[in-house]
Design an enzyme around this catalytic site. Structure first.
Site, short mmCIF file in Angstrom:
data_model
loop_
_atom_site.label_atom_id
_atom_site.label_comp_id
_atom_site.label_asym_id
_atom_site.label_seq_id
_atom_site.Cartn_x
_atom_site.Cartn_y
_atom_site.Cartn_z
N CYS A 26 -28.61 -46.31 5.49
CA CYS A 26 -28.22 -47.31 4.49
C CYS A 26 -28.98 -48.62 4.62
O CYS A 26 -28.84 -49.50 3.79
CB CYS A 26 -26.72 -47.57 4.55
SG CYS A 26 -25.75 -46.13 4.01
N HIS A 70 -27.64 -51.76 -13.25
CA HIS A 70 -29.10 -51.64 -13.13
C HIS A 70 -29.73 -52.86 -12.48
O HIS A 70 -30.79 -53.33 -12.90
CB HIS A 70 -29.74 -51.32 -14.48
CG HIS A 70 -29.56 -49.88 -14.85
ND1 HIS A 70 -28.40 -49.42 -15.39
CD2 HIS A 70 -30.38 -48.82 -14.72
CE1 HIS A 70 -28.50 -48.12 -15.61
NE2 HIS A 70 -29.70 -47.73 -15.20
N GLU A 109 -18.45 -45.59 -4.13
CA GLU A 109 -19.91 -45.60 -4.08
C GLU A 109 -20.44 -44.18 -4.12
O GLU A 109 -21.61 -43.97 -4.42
CB GLU A 109 -20.44 -46.38 -2.89
CG GLU A 109 -20.25 -45.77 -1.56
CD GLU A 109 -20.98 -46.56 -0.48
OE1 GLU A 109 -21.66 -45.92 0.32
OE2 GLU A 109 -20.87 -47.79 -0.45
#
Length: 120
Positions: A26, A70, A109
């Site tokens: 991550c 985005h 997530e």
């Protein structure tokens, strides 16, 4: 009658977690298809028959959703370390004053990993 209503929203965004151990996957730039659930709670109005119009929740979420969708979350002020935990609180902090019935923010997530935040 007291109820809890849940409204879902989705957005796509990239992030990286700068404070995880070296070599953690991550730490690299990656993206998620985030799902957000806003839970409101309270008493049903006897006349309207509802707690709140879902359109009100949509209208309150829209500017925040546009800010997140985005985008690279790390570049948004307050999300420099955009873990699910920090994202849930960040959303809460921006919505609670406009949506006093807000009882919980849930950040998915992935399909099977989520964070539930109910305020401090």
């Amino acid at each position: 009658m007291n109820v809890r209503l849940v409204k879902q929203f989705r957005f796509e965004a990239a992030h990286r977690l700068p404070h995880v151990p070296a070599g953690h996957k991550c730490q690299r730039l990656h993206g998620h298809s985030f799902k957000i659930e806003l839970t409101v709670a309270g008493s049903v109005d006897a006349k309207t028959g509802w707690l709140i119009d879902y359109d009100v929740i949509d209208d309150i979420w829209q500017p925040l959703g546009q800010e997140l969708d985005h985008n690279y979350l790390n570049e948004i002020p307050g999300l420099e370390n955009p873990t699910s935990e920090h994202l849930a609180k960040w959303i809460w902090d921006r919505l609670k004053a406009k949506l006093p019935e807000l009882a919980q923010v849930t950040v998915f997530e992935t399909c099977d990993a989520r964070c539930e935040y109910c305020g401090d």
